[in-house]
Structures are given as C-alpha cells and as structure tokens.
Design an enzyme around this catalytic site. Structure first.
Site, PDB file in Angstrom:
ATOM      1  N   CYS A  73       0.836  -1.209   0.000  1.00 20.02           N
ATOM      2  CA  CYS A  73       0.000   0.000   0.000  1.00 20.02           C
ATOM      3  C   CYS A  73       0.867   1.252   0.000  1.00 20.02           C
ATOM      4  O   CYS A  73       1.817   1.372   0.771  1.00 20.02           O
ATOM      5  CB  CYS A  73      -0.914  -0.014   1.219  1.00 20.02           C
ATOM      6  SG  CYS A  73      -2.042   1.387   1.254  1.00 20.02           S
ATOM      7  N   CYS A  77       0.443   4.718   6.866  1.00 24.23           N
ATOM      8  CA  CYS A  77      -0.195   4.535   8.189  1.00 24.23           C
ATOM      9  C   CYS A  77       0.774   3.765   9.102  1.00 24.23           C
ATOM     10  O   CYS A  77       1.131   2.612   8.808  1.00 24.23           O
ATOM     11  CB  CYS A  77      -1.503   3.783   8.049  1.00 24.23           C
ATOM     12  SG  CYS A  77      -2.587   4.494   6.768  1.00 24.23           S
ATOM     13  N   CYS A  80       0.371  -0.045  10.320  1.00 18.91           N
ATOM     14  CA  CYS A  80      -0.179  -1.053   9.408  1.00 18.91           C
ATOM     15  C   CYS A  80       0.870  -1.964   8.784  1.00 18.91           C
ATOM     16  O   CYS A  80       1.875  -1.495   8.223  1.00 18.91           O
ATOM     17  CB  CYS A  80      -0.970  -0.355   8.311  1.00 18.91           C
ATOM     18  SG  CYS A  80      -1.807  -1.508   7.212  1.00 18.91           S
ATOM     19  N   CYS A 117     -16.862  -8.349   5.184  1.00 21.38           N
ATOM     20  CA  CYS A 117     -16.150  -7.097   4.920  1.00 21.38           C
ATOM     21  C   CYS A 117     -14.893  -7.384   4.103  1.00 21.38           C
ATOM     22  O   CYS A 117     -14.012  -8.127   4.537  1.00 21.38           O
ATOM     23  CB  CYS A 117     -15.793  -6.430   6.241  1.00 21.38           C
ATOM     24  SG  CYS A 117     -14.877  -4.905   6.006  1.00 21.38           S
ATOM     25  N   CYS A 148     -19.736  -5.181   3.183  1.00 21.86           N
ATOM     26  CA  CYS A 148     -18.954  -4.015   3.578  1.00 21.86           C
ATOM     27  C   CYS A 148     -17.654  -4.077   2.781  1.00 21.86           C
ATOM     28  O   CYS A 148     -17.119  -5.174   2.570  1.00 21.86           O
ATOM     29  CB  CYS A 148     -18.662  -4.073   5.076  1.00 21.86           C
ATOM     30  SG  CYS A 148     -17.626  -2.708   5.649  1.00 21.86           S
ATOM     31  N   CYS A 208     -19.250   2.846   8.279  1.00 22.44           N
ATOM     32  CA  CYS A 208     -18.547   2.148   9.359  1.00 22.44           C
ATOM     33  C   CYS A 208     -17.266   2.947   9.584  1.00 22.44           C
ATOM     34  O   CYS A 208     -16.404   3.000   8.703  1.00 22.44           O
ATOM     35  CB  CYS A 208     -18.235   0.713   8.920  1.00 22.44           C
ATOM     36  SG  CYS A 208     -17.178  -0.165  10.084  1.00 22.44           S
ATOM     37  N   ARG A 281     -18.292  -1.830  17.570  1.00 23.59           N
ATOM     38  CA  ARG A 281     -17.620  -3.125  17.373  1.00 23.59           C
ATOM     39  C   ARG A 281     -16.303  -3.186  18.127  1.00 23.59           C
ATOM     40  O   ARG A 281     -15.432  -2.326  17.980  1.00 23.59           O
ATOM     41  CB  ARG A 281     -17.377  -3.401  15.891  1.00 23.59           C
ATOM     42  CG  ARG A 281     -16.727  -4.784  15.677  1.00 23.59           C
ATOM     43  CD  ARG A 281     -16.569  -5.159  14.221  1.00 23.59           C
ATOM     44  NE  ARG A 281     -17.805  -4.996  13.509  1.00 23.59           N
ATOM     45  CZ  ARG A 281     -17.974  -4.141  12.497  1.00 23.59           C
ATOM     46  NH1 ARG A 281     -16.977  -3.431  12.065  1.00 23.59           N
ATOM     47  NH2 ARG A 281     -19.133  -4.036  11.904  1.00 23.59           N
TER      48      ARG A 281
HETATM   49  N1  SAM Z   1      -6.685   0.466   3.092  1.00 23.34           N
HETATM   50  C1  SAM Z   1      -7.967   0.817   3.552  1.00 23.34           C
HETATM   51  C2  SAM Z   1      -7.943   2.053   4.398  1.00 23.34           C
HETATM   52  O1  SAM Z   1      -7.081   2.206   5.248  1.00 23.34           O
HETATM   53  O2  SAM Z   1      -8.834   2.878   4.230  1.00 23.34           O
HETATM   54  C3  SAM Z   1      -8.669  -0.305   4.286  1.00 23.34           C
HETATM   55  C4  SAM Z   1      -7.978  -1.282   5.165  1.00 23.34           C
HETATM   56  S1  SAM Z   1      -7.309  -0.693   6.689  1.00 23.34           S
HETATM   57  C5  SAM Z   1      -6.469  -2.123   7.184  1.00 23.34           C
HETATM   58  C6  SAM Z   1      -8.697  -0.505   7.774  1.00 23.34           C
HETATM   59  C7  SAM Z   1      -8.445  -0.066   9.177  1.00 23.34           C
HETATM   60  O3  SAM Z   1      -7.901  -1.128   9.940  1.00 23.34           O
HETATM   61  C8  SAM Z   1      -7.484   1.060   9.415  1.00 23.34           C
HETATM   62  O4  SAM Z   1      -8.044   2.309   9.175  1.00 23.34           O
HETATM   63  C9  SAM Z   1      -7.150   0.896  10.886  1.00 23.34           C
HETATM   64  O5  SAM Z   1      -8.051   1.613  11.691  1.00 23.34           O
HETATM   65  C10 SAM Z   1      -7.320  -0.612  11.105  1.00 23.34           C
HETATM   66  N2  SAM Z   1      -6.022  -1.279  11.334  1.00 23.34           N
HETATM   67  C11 SAM Z   1      -5.049  -1.470  10.432  1.00 23.34           C
HETATM   68  N3  SAM Z   1      -3.986  -2.109  10.978  1.00 23.34           N
HETATM   69  C12 SAM Z   1      -4.304  -2.313  12.283  1.00 23.34           C
HETATM   70  C13 SAM Z   1      -3.625  -2.930  13.385  1.00 23.34           C
HETATM   71  N4  SAM Z   1      -2.420  -3.434  13.269  1.00 23.34           N
HETATM   72  N5  SAM Z   1      -4.266  -2.989  14.567  1.00 23.34           N
HETATM   73  C14 SAM Z   1      -5.502  -2.480  14.699  1.00 23.34           C
HETATM   74  N6  SAM Z   1      -6.196  -1.885  13.705  1.00 23.34           N
HETATM   75  C15 SAM Z   1      -5.598  -1.799  12.507  1.00 23.34           C
HETATM   76  C1  DTB Z   2     -11.540  -1.893  11.170  1.00 23.61           C
HETATM   77  O1  DTB Z   2     -11.764  -0.860  11.818  1.00 23.61           O
HETATM   78  N1  DTB Z   2     -10.885  -2.937  11.630  1.00 23.61           N
HETATM   79  C2  DTB Z   2     -10.726  -3.947  10.591  1.00 23.61           C
HETATM   80  C3  DTB Z   2     -11.630  -3.392   9.464  1.00 23.61           C
HETATM   81  N2  DTB Z   2     -11.935  -2.083   9.909  1.00 23.61           N
HETATM   82  C4  DTB Z   2     -11.172  -3.427   8.065  1.00 23.61           C
HETATM   83  C5  DTB Z   2      -9.308  -4.189  10.227  1.00 23.61           C
HETATM   84  C6  DTB Z   2      -8.472  -4.619  11.399  1.00 23.61           C
HETATM   85  C7  DTB Z   2      -7.145  -4.913  10.884  1.00 23.61           C
HETATM   86  C8  DTB Z   2      -6.211  -5.415  11.937  1.00 23.61           C
HETATM   87  C9  DTB Z   2      -4.840  -5.580  11.411  1.00 23.61           C
HETATM   88  C10 DTB Z   2      -4.626  -6.676  10.439  1.00 23.61           C
HETATM   89  O2  DTB Z   2      -5.179  -7.790  10.616  1.00 23.61           O
HETATM   90  O3  DTB Z   2      -3.855  -6.475   9.498  1.00 23.61           O
HETATM   91 FE1  SF4 Z   3      -2.845   1.163   3.389  1.00 18.32          FE
HETATM   92 FE2  SF4 Z   3      -2.821  -0.008   5.774  1.00 18.32          FE
HETATM   93 FE3  SF4 Z   3      -3.152   2.616   5.603  1.00 18.32          FE
HETATM   94 FE4  SF4 Z   3      -5.126   0.975   4.778  1.00 18.32          FE
HETATM   95  S1  SF4 Z   3      -4.379   1.194   6.862  1.00 18.32           S
HETATM   96  S2  SF4 Z   3      -4.333   2.793   3.738  1.00 18.32           S
HETATM   97  S3  SF4 Z   3      -3.901  -0.723   3.978  1.00 18.32           S
HETATM   98  S4  SF4 Z   3      -1.316   1.465   4.994  1.00 18.32           S
END
Ligand code: SAM
Ligand code: DTB
Ligand code: SF4
Length: 340
Positions: A73, A77, A80, A117, A148, A208, A281
C-alpha cells in the site's frame, strides 16, 4: 440535532420528553472527559441505559473480514502491516478472483458471520479494480450476507457505483484524534477521510467508521476521536474500536502502549453514550483481551465482533472460544445461537 429531541439540560444531559438521552452532534471534549471520569458504576449504568433503549443488550453482531488485496500500500499509516513504507515481512498480493472471494464469504456465512467485509490495501481504487469489487459485492449479497468494503478514498461516482452494486457499508476510519493524526499518517489527511465519508453518505451507503487505540496516544486523544465521530453530520451506523494489533517493523511499535483494561471499558461506554444508536464493534485486539474484559465491554455497550481466526493479516480469537464466551454470557449471535 434531530428535531423533537431537544430537551432541557440536566446535569449535562440532554433528554427528550421520555427521559431518554437525545441524539447529539455537539459533544465537547470536556463532556466526553466528564463521562469518562464518572465513577465506574455510574458510567456503566448510563451506558447500559443507552444500550437497552436502542438495542437488544444480549445480542452481538458478527462480521467476517477478508483481505482481497494485501500489502504494497502506498499510504504510510504507521500502525499497518500492509504499508509499502515499512519492512513488515508481508508479501504483497494481487486482487483476489471473485470466485475465491465468494467461496470464502460462503464459508464465513456458514460459520456464523452476518456481514462480510472485504478490504483492499489501496490509497484509492482504480476503475478496473472497482469493476471487480462491484462484482464481488453483488455476488456476496446474493449469499444473503450484509456487505462491507474498505478500499481507501473514493470519488462520488465510485461510491454511487458501489451502492448500485448493492453495498451496505463502507469502512473508512478516522483512526485517532485530529491532534494525534499527523503522528501516525502523513500521506492522507484527516480531511481527505472526512470527504470520503461524506461521499459514501451521499451515495446512500451506511458508514462504518472508528479508529485504533494503543498506539501511544493519550486518553484525551481517544476521547477526541470519539468526539470527532459523534459530531459527524450523522453518527456512523457502525463504530469499530480497534486495539492496536502488534505488527513488527512499523513506527507504532516504538510508541505503542496497551491501554489498561478498565480504560478500554470506559472508552466503549463513552462511545455507547455519545452514539447511542450506533453498533459499537470490539474490533482488532480481542486476542489480547480476557473473557472478563470482553464481557465488561459488552456490558459497556459493545455489540459487534469480528469472527474468524484472522482479521486481515493479524490474529483474532478462535471461533470456538468466541462461541463459548457468548454461550457463557447468555448472549445470542449467528455464531452460537440465533436471537429468540
Ligand atoms: N486500506 C484501507 C484504508 O485504510 O482505508 C482499508 C484497510 S485498513 C487495514 C482498515 C483499518 O484497519 C485502518 O483504518 C485501521 O483503523 C485498522 N487497522 C489497520 N492495521 C491495524 C492494526 N495493526 N491494529 C488495529 N487496527 C488496525
Ligand atoms: C476496522 O476498523 N478494523 C478492521 C476493518 N476495519 C477493516 C481491520 C483490522 C485490521 C487489523 C490488522 C490486520 O489484521 O492487518
Ligand atoms: Fe494502506 Fe494499511 Fe493505511 Fe489501509 S491502513 S491505507 S492498507 S497502509
């Protein structure tokens, strides 16, 4: 504030003529902090009252996640595993084929998920990718599941196309408070996110939207995030509260601090009170929570979980453990038993 719900203020509360807390969009951080600081029993009573006025308090919604396009990506973030900016050891993949997505959704449905989702590690979807995702949405909908997706930023026409394909919810998180946001993400602004949320709403898709705690933010940031969510033009129908799931190699690793369990329960209760009609949630991070803490969070007003052994790239409790916990709490869900 919705018409007809404006009542006299008593002790900082706004109530309608039936004495039920009104839906408000003008929360201050001081008010959020005052709620958060209430004696625990008083806070829980307020949260339970709000919960029971709006939901079956013994029911938990179940959703299942699938990463339809993992890693690589362009966003940075700092929490992530999927960001190309960090070496997390994750292998990037292409967009999954629709048949594989539908087969996974069917298994999730049969294992007790009411909502499916689909998440993609994109800054925003390209038109060809959106064609594919629209096909997935329609096909998953045909399985009788709620749909979703979370695909990053959207244009108005893209949101409209997803709605036409039958999409129920779009997940797009604010992630944290306005003040802490820039410590975590620099490649897209909070306003970018708010603009996407408005386009999703405009298209008639349910929102959401939530965030993450445990990244090193202060309690004030957690409350600031809830105030931001509660003061959106409409409350998100679904509010995911994620506890940061540890990922090696990302910047948040250096600042992360797992919140104390009582403070998590307090935060859930404040979310429930401030957004009484939203499904809250308990999202990522349940792997670190004891059964007792999860029970406390359900009492505080959480009424949705992700089920399945993995979230996107990180772990989630085993389905059997979740079913066992809900059974012991006498709670219904599609995972253990249907509501009476
Ligand atoms: N890439 C898309 C975006 O960010 O809009 C969707 C996927 S992203 C993984 C969705 C959400 O998952 C993020 O906004 C964040 O709040 C949550 N998330 C990502 N990595 C995480 C982690 N390691 N622990 C907890 N929540 C996480
Ligand atoms: C959200 O708030 N939590 C979910 C969903 N939206 C997409 C994602 C959690 C991701 C946790 C980190 C991972 O498994 O990579
Ligand atoms: Fe990309 Fe992860 Fe950020 Fe979603 S949360 S935009 S997958 S870096």
């Amino acid at each position: 504030m919705a018409d007809g719900l404006v009542g006299p203020r008593d002790n900082g509360r706004v109530r309608d003529s039936h004495g039920i807390d009104a839906i408000r969009y003008d929360w201050t951080r001081t008010e959020a902090q005052t709620l958060y600081d209430l004696p625990f029993a008083d806070l829980m009573f307020r949260a339970q009252s709000a919960h029971r006025a709006n939901f079956d308090p013994n029911h938990v919604e179940t959703a299942s996640l699938l990463s339809i396009k993992t890693g690589g990506c362009p966003e940075d973030c700092g929490y992530c595993s999927q960001s190309a900016h960090y070496d997390t050891g994750l292998k990037a993949t292409k967009l999954m084929a629709q048949a594989d997505v539908v087969a996974t959704a069917r298994r999730a449905r049969d294992a007790g998920a009411a909502r499916f989702c689909m998440a993609a590690a994109w800054r925003n979807p390209k038109e060809r990718d959106l064609d594919e995702v629209c096909g997935m949405v329609s096909a998953v909908k045909e399985l009788g599941m709620e749909t979703c997706v979370t695909l990053g930023m959207l244009t108005g026409p893209q949101a409209a196309r997803l709605r036409e394909a039958g999409l129920d919810f779009y997940n797009h998180n604010v992630d944290t408070s306005p003040e802490f946001y820039d410590h975590i993400i620099t490649t897209r602004t909070l306003q970018d996110r708010i603009d996407t949320l408005a386009r999703v709403r405009e298209a008639g898709i349910k929102v959401c939207c939530g965030g993450i705690i445990g990244m090193g933010e202060a309690v004030d940031d957690r409350l600031g995030m809830l105030v931001l969510l509660a003061n959106l033009p409409d409350h998100p129908e679904s509010v995911p509260i994620n506890l940061w799931n540890e990922v090696k190699g990302v910047p948040v690793n250096d600042t992360a601090e797992r919140p104390d369990p009582i403070s998590l329960a307090r935060l859930v209760a404040v979310a429930r009170i401030m957004m009484p009609q939203s499904v809250v949630r308990l999202s990522a991070g349940r792997q670190y929570m004891t059964d007792e803490l999860q029970a406390l969070c359900f009492l505080a007003g959480a009424n949705s979980i992700f089920i399945g052994d993995v979230l996107l790239t990180t772990k989630n409790p085993q389905a059997a453990r979740d079913a066992n916990l809900l059974d012991r709490l006498g709670m219904t869900s599609r995972l253990n038993r249907a509501p009476a």
